[in-house]
Design a protein around this motif. Structure first.
Motif, mmCIF file in Angstrom:
data_model
loop_
_atom_site.group_PDB
_atom_site.id
_atom_site.type_symbol
_atom_site.label_atom_id
_atom_site.label_comp_id
_atom_site.label_asym_id
_atom_site.label_seq_id
_atom_site.Cartn_x
_atom_site.Cartn_y
_atom_site.Cartn_z
ATOM 1 N N GLY A 29 46.530 27.562 -128.903
ATOM 2 C CA GLY A 29 46.306 27.075 -130.417
ATOM 3 C C GLY A 29 45.074 27.924 -131.152
ATOM 4 O O GLY A 29 45.033 29.238 -130.681
ATOM 5 N N ASN A 30 44.701 27.467 -132.020
ATOM 6 C CA ASN A 30 43.710 28.267 -132.926
ATOM 7 C C ASN A 30 42.302 28.528 -132.065
ATOM 8 O O ASN A 30 41.739 29.446 -132.581
ATOM 9 N N ASN A 46 54.287 33.623 -131.966
ATOM 10 C CA ASN A 46 55.277 32.786 -132.326
ATOM 11 C C ASN A 46 55.581 31.535 -131.386
ATOM 12 O O ASN A 46 55.425 31.714 -130.329
ATOM 13 N N LYS A 47 55.944 30.384 -132.015
ATOM 14 C CA LYS A 47 56.021 29.030 -131.447
ATOM 15 C C LYS A 47 54.993 28.634 -130.551
ATOM 16 O O LYS A 47 55.198 28.466 -129.267
ATOM 17 N N ASN A 48 53.842 28.824 -131.156
ATOM 18 C CA ASN A 48 52.733 28.195 -130.202
ATOM 19 C C ASN A 48 52.279 26.855 -131.242
ATOM 20 O O ASN A 48 52.852 26.127 -131.708
ATOM 21 N N GLN A 49 50.830 26.601 -130.893
ATOM 22 C CA GLN A 49 50.153 25.585 -131.560
ATOM 23 C C GLN A 49 49.113 25.836 -132.569
ATOM 24 O O GLN A 49 48.363 25.326 -132.513
ATOM 25 N N ILE A 50 49.448 26.662 -133.452
ATOM 26 C CA ILE A 50 48.372 27.401 -134.283
ATOM 27 C C ILE A 50 48.542 26.744 -135.709
ATOM 28 O O ILE A 50 49.648 26.745 -136.241
ATOM 29 N N SER A 51 47.647 26.089 -136.201
ATOM 30 C CA SER A 51 47.773 25.527 -137.421
ATOM 31 C C SER A 51 46.696 25.789 -138.632
ATOM 32 O O SER A 51 45.658 26.667 -138.205
ATOM 33 N N LEU A 81 53.043 34.847 -136.451
ATOM 34 C CA LEU A 81 53.055 33.661 -136.239
ATOM 35 C C LEU A 81 54.165 32.716 -136.368
ATOM 36 O O LEU A 81 53.873 31.435 -136.854
ATOM 37 N N ASN A 84 55.122 28.569 -135.894
ATOM 38 C CA ASN A 84 53.619 27.808 -135.821
ATOM 39 C C ASN A 84 53.391 26.877 -137.173
ATOM 40 O O ASN A 84 53.821 27.229 -138.182
#
Length: 105
Positions: A29-30, A46-51, A81, A84
């Motif tokens: 995540g972030n 790519n395809k993680n939990q970054i917002s 990214l 995400n």
């Protein structure tokens, strides 16, 4: 280190000469903290939990993450990214359009 459900990157400090790092499809995540990797020029998250969430300083958590990356990976030339929440995708989210994607780039 893709598809291994990473939550921590602590062990990467051993690899200070890494030039490319693929961390796709994990649970990052972030708040991810990379060790100093002065030779890293390519990083994919790519395809993680970054917002885009905001923290208490009114700075987005994405901005905080980007500041952290600028500090610990000074040679970074390519960051992806995709997949995400922080990466606008008009094919997945009807509220996003090409202009959103161009601002992201």
């Amino acid at each position: 280190v893709a598809f291994v459900v990473c939550r921590s990157l602590e062990g990467l400090k051993t690899f200070s000469y890494l030039e490319e790092l693929i961390l796709d499809n994990n649970l990052l995540g972030n708040d991810l903290l990379l060790p100093r990797l002065p030779h890293l020029h390519t990083l994919t998250l790519n395809k993680n939990q970054i917002s885009f969430q905001r923290n208490t300083c009114k700075m987005s958590k994405l901005e905080s993450l980007l500041d952290h990356l600028a500090e610990v990976v000074p040679s970074l030339q390519y960051l992806s990214l995709l997949g995400n929440i922080a990466c606008p995708n008009e094919l997945v989210c009807k509220e996003k359009d090409e202009d959103d994607y161009q601002r992201y780039r």
